[in-house]
Design a protein around this motif. Structure first.
Motif, PDB file in Angstrom:
ATOM      1  N   LEU A   1     -36.533  18.206   6.757  1.00  0.00           N
ATOM      2  CA  LEU A   1     -37.872  18.760   7.813  1.00  0.00           C
ATOM      3  C   LEU A   1     -36.791  17.811   9.100  1.00  0.00           C
ATOM      4  O   LEU A   1     -36.748  16.375   8.526  1.00  0.00           O
ATOM      5  CB  LEU A   1     -38.993  17.731   7.193  1.00  0.00           C
ATOM      6  N   THR A   2     -37.208  18.182  10.032  1.00  0.00           N
ATOM      7  CA  THR A   2     -36.916  17.472  11.470  1.00  0.00           C
ATOM      8  C   THR A   2     -38.394  17.358  12.122  1.00  0.00           C
ATOM      9  O   THR A   2     -39.422  18.097  12.714  1.00  0.00           O
ATOM     10  CB  THR A   2     -35.856  18.242  12.498  1.00  0.00           C
ATOM     11  N   VAL A   3     -38.548  16.464  12.612  1.00  0.00           N
ATOM     12  CA  VAL A   3     -39.436  15.587  13.645  1.00  0.00           C
ATOM     13  C   VAL A   3     -39.301  15.547  15.254  1.00  0.00           C
ATOM     14  O   VAL A   3     -38.698  14.655  15.077  1.00  0.00           O
ATOM     15  CB  VAL A   3     -40.007  14.311  13.019  1.00  0.00           C
ATOM     16  N   LYS A   4     -39.319  16.536  16.474  1.00  0.00           N
ATOM     17  CA  LYS A   4     -38.799  16.172  17.123  1.00  0.00           C
ATOM     18  C   LYS A   4     -39.894  16.111  18.889  1.00  0.00           C
ATOM     19  O   LYS A   4     -40.929  16.529  18.708  1.00  0.00           O
ATOM     20  CB  LYS A   4     -37.777  17.496  17.291  1.00  0.00           C
ATOM     21  N   ALA A   5     -39.771  15.394  19.251  1.00  0.00           N
ATOM     22  CA  ALA A   5     -40.463  14.963  20.423  1.00  0.00           C
ATOM     23  C   ALA A   5     -40.575  16.237  21.627  1.00  0.00           C
ATOM     24  O   ALA A   5     -39.759  16.585  21.894  1.00  0.00           O
ATOM     25  CB  ALA A   5     -40.367  13.768  21.241  1.00  0.00           C
ATOM     26  N   ILE A   6     -41.794  16.803  21.900  1.00  0.00           N
ATOM     27  CA  ILE A   6     -42.480  18.530  22.550  1.00  0.00           C
ATOM     28  C   ILE A   6     -43.064  17.281  23.596  1.00  0.00           C
ATOM     29  O   ILE A   6     -42.448  18.296  24.610  1.00  0.00           O
ATOM     30  CB  ILE A   6     -43.403  18.726  21.639  1.00  0.00           C
ATOM     31  N   ASN A   7     -42.878  15.975  24.686  1.00  0.00           N
ATOM     32  CA  ASN A   7     -43.123  15.714  25.279  1.00  0.00           C
ATOM     33  C   ASN A   7     -42.485  14.104  25.427  1.00  0.00           C
ATOM     34  O   ASN A   7     -41.711  13.393  24.409  1.00  0.00           O
ATOM     35  CB  ASN A   7     -44.944  14.784  24.982  1.00  0.00           C
ATOM     36  N   ASP A   8     -42.443  12.976  26.857  1.00  0.00           N
ATOM     37  CA  ASP A   8     -41.947  12.241  26.597  1.00  0.00           C
ATOM     38  C   ASP A   8     -42.939  10.766  25.835  1.00  0.00           C
ATOM     39  O   ASP A   8     -44.616  10.864  25.653  1.00  0.00           O
ATOM     40  CB  ASP A   8     -41.965  11.801  28.082  1.00  0.00           C
TER      41      ASP A   8
ATOM     42  N   LYS B   1     -38.716   2.816  21.414  1.00  0.00           N
ATOM     43  CA  LYS B   1     -38.500   3.196  22.828  1.00  0.00           C
ATOM     44  C   LYS B   1     -38.953   3.905  23.242  1.00  0.00           C
ATOM     45  O   LYS B   1     -39.577   4.861  22.480  1.00  0.00           O
ATOM     46  CB  LYS B   1     -36.569   3.399  22.534  1.00  0.00           C
ATOM     47  N   ASP B   2     -38.489   4.819  25.138  1.00  0.00           N
ATOM     48  CA  ASP B   2     -38.825   5.563  25.235  1.00  0.00           C
ATOM     49  C   ASP B   2     -38.179   6.285  24.216  1.00  0.00           C
ATOM     50  O   ASP B   2     -37.128   6.717  24.585  1.00  0.00           O
ATOM     51  CB  ASP B   2     -38.808   5.177  26.343  1.00  0.00           C
ATOM     52  N   LEU B   3     -38.726   7.269  24.554  1.00  0.00           N
ATOM     53  CA  LEU B   3     -38.163   9.231  24.001  1.00  0.00           C
ATOM     54  C   LEU B   3     -38.563  10.365  25.147  1.00  0.00           C
ATOM     55  O   LEU B   3     -39.535   9.933  25.641  1.00  0.00           O
ATOM     56  CB  LEU B   3     -38.931   9.354  22.732  1.00  0.00           C
ATOM     57  N   ASN B   4     -37.714  10.803  25.012  1.00  0.00           N
ATOM     58  CA  ASN B   4     -37.902  12.111  26.174  1.00  0.00           C
ATOM     59  C   ASN B   4     -37.778  13.094  24.980  1.00  0.00           C
ATOM     60  O   ASN B   4     -37.917  13.467  23.904  1.00  0.00           O
ATOM     61  CB  ASN B   4     -36.476  12.712  26.960  1.00  0.00           C
ATOM     62  N   ALA B   5     -38.390  14.270  26.199  1.00  0.00           N
ATOM     63  CA  ALA B   5     -39.216  15.757  25.163  1.00  0.00           C
ATOM     64  C   ALA B   5     -38.036  15.911  24.728  1.00  0.00           C
ATOM     65  O   ALA B   5     -37.102  15.938  25.310  1.00  0.00           O
ATOM     66  CB  ALA B   5     -39.697  16.581  25.965  1.00  0.00           C
ATOM     67  N   GLY B   6     -38.028  16.793  23.421  1.00  0.00           N
ATOM     68  CA  GLY B   6     -36.364  17.292  22.757  1.00  0.00           C
ATOM     69  C   GLY B   6     -35.447  16.329  21.510  1.00  0.00           C
ATOM     70  O   GLY B   6     -34.884  16.802  21.489  1.00  0.00           O
ATOM     71  N   ASP B   7     -35.858  14.861  22.339  1.00  0.00           N
ATOM     72  CA  ASP B   7     -35.240  14.467  21.448  1.00  0.00           C
ATOM     73  C   ASP B   7     -35.991  13.976  19.804  1.00  0.00           C
ATOM     74  O   ASP B   7     -36.712  14.430  19.354  1.00  0.00           O
ATOM     75  CB  ASP B   7     -35.671  12.500  21.311  1.00  0.00           C
ATOM     76  N   GLU B   8     -34.505  14.006  18.879  1.00  0.00           N
ATOM     77  CA  GLU B   8     -35.416  14.199  17.438  1.00  0.00           C
ATOM     78  C   GLU B   8     -35.290  13.272  17.379  1.00  0.00           C
ATOM     79  O   GLU B   8     -34.707  11.566  17.318  1.00  0.00           O
ATOM     80  CB  GLU B   8     -33.641  14.861  16.654  1.00  0.00           C
ATOM     81  N   ILE B   9     -36.353  12.643  16.600  1.00  0.00           N
ATOM     82  CA  ILE B   9     -37.017  11.767  15.812  1.00  0.00           C
ATOM     83  C   ILE B   9     -36.956  11.001  14.574  1.00  0.00           C
ATOM     84  O   ILE B   9     -36.761   9.909  13.835  1.00  0.00           O
ATOM     85  CB  ILE B   9     -38.101  11.421  15.868  1.00  0.00           C
TER      86      ILE B   9
END
Length: 386
Positions: free
Chosen positions: A316-323, A24-32
């Motif tokens: 461990l956390t993977v987060k989006a840094i860009n959309d 799905k579309d992810l925004n910068a800052g979203d937790e993946i």
């Protein structure tokens, strides 16, 4: 991990093995992704320098200030913004038979169930002398700043002995053991260089004497051990859970006036200089771990996601840094921020030596015409021109 709720899918790529792709579309800052490792452990040199961390989850067992005082040998050192230190040192427990320390009874019990019955120096399973020899051999190969540790292999082998379903656990580990060399590009992992041949043989024999079982006999062949050993360089993830690194991270997030921000940044720079003078390069990473899902996340020199340790332990956390658009590959950087800013040739050299591939991300393709010189050579050329 509830796969139905994950915002990504793992699938095969054309030429990079597996990869993570957004569903799905992810925004910068979203937790993946939030993931616990199959196994984790403290770096050998950190332990030697008495960095205090939970033996199971790598949570720091000392405050940022006490760590700084010890590593700078300055007992009067006082860190500003103590609210940025999250460690409660009052809560620790130990193994009843040895001095191994944990942050909670839960971590102690998990360690005992998974591996510590084997690795405890007072157990009947491993000789304390053998464990000390293994530690010494490793430290003679790998000097600070440490990026890998043979103790990850020791914990894996101890877990094999403890696991009820040994075949399943072994299969999980062997997911990481694809190759120790890239035949098509004639790349061999730097940990397997000719200069380490004798030490590698010694490590293999020492681990074999400590942990051999028929279930993993193939790990102790020359080829099997090379593949297992190479995973230390290609797949283990550094765990940024030290009290000082957490304090620095929280300080970076403070909303301060420019003057106070400059003053704090200067203090932190000086602190790192003092640490290096006394104790060598400070390791922001407390140790390393193996993560089944995160390890399938491919590298880019212009990543759209990043790895962090928001829980101050080995989670461990993977987060989006860009959309990130649905269907787009989720990528992280295998390089530090400093390394990412180096020349294409420097980045490629590091990735080839440590991860056995040549990067063809968008950034590398855009810089394909750049001169094939390292960043150090760039700097030398700049000096020659002055």
């Amino acid at each position: 991990m509830d796969e139905q709720k994950l915002p990504f899918v793992v699938r095969k790529t054309e030429n990079k093995g597996f990869g993570l792709f957004a569903t799905k579309d992810l925004n910068a800052g979203d937790e993946i992704l939030v993931e616990e490792p199959l196994v984790s452990c403290q770096f050998a040199w950190n332990k030697l320098y008495k960095y205090l961390a939970c033996d199971y989850c790598m949570k720091s067992l000392e405050t940022a200030e006490s760590m700084s005082q010890k590593l700078t040998e300055n007992r009067s050192l006082s860190l500003p913004h103590p609210e940025c230190c999250e460690r409660n040192v009052a809560i620790t427990v130990q193994c009843p038979q040895c001095e191994i320390t944990y942050c909670s009874t839960s971590c102690r019990d998990k360690a005992f169930t998974e591996y510590h019955q084997i690795l405890c120096p007072h157990s009947q399973h491993c000789s304390p002398e053998g464990l000390e020899q293994l530690d010494e051999t490793w430290r003679n190969i790998h000097y600070p700043p440490e990026t890998a540790t043979v103790w990850l292999l020791a914990k894996i082998m101890a877990r094999v002995k403890m696991e009820k379903n040994k075949a399943e656990f072994i299969s999980y580990i062997e997911e990481f053991c694809h190759q120790c060399k890239n035949e098509s590009e004639e790349i061999v992992h730097k940990l397997l260089g000719d200069q380490f041949k004798d030490q590698l043989h010694m490590l293999r024999e020492q681990l074999k004497s400590l942990f051999y079982s028929d279930d993993i006999a193939h790990w102790f062949t020359v080829e099997g051990f090379e593949k297992l050993f190479a995973l230390l360089g290609t797949n283990q993830q550094g765990i940024g859970s030290s009290a000082l690194s957490v304090w620095v991270h929280n300080c970076d997030n403070l909303d301060l006036p420019d003057g106070q921000r400059d003053q704090l940044d200067t203090f932190i720079d000086k602190l790192y200089e003092d640490l290096e003078k006394v104790s060598g390069s400070f390791l922001n990473c407390e140790g390393a771990g193996l993560y089944r899902v995160q390890s399938k996340c491919n590298h880019s020199c212009a990543p759209n996601a990043e790895v962090s340790f928001l829980h101050n332990d080995h989670r461990l956390t993977v987060k989006a840094i860009n959309d990130v658009a649905a269907g787009e590959e989720i990528t992280i950087s295998y390089l530090s921020e400093c390394e990412l800013n180096r020349s294409r040739h420097s980045r490629q050299k590091h990735l080839r030596e440590n991860y056995l591939f040549t990067c063809w991300c968008k950034k590398c393709q855009a810089q394909n015409g750049d001169p094939d010189i390292t960043s150090d050579e760039d700097s030398e050329d700049d000096m020659d021109d002055t």
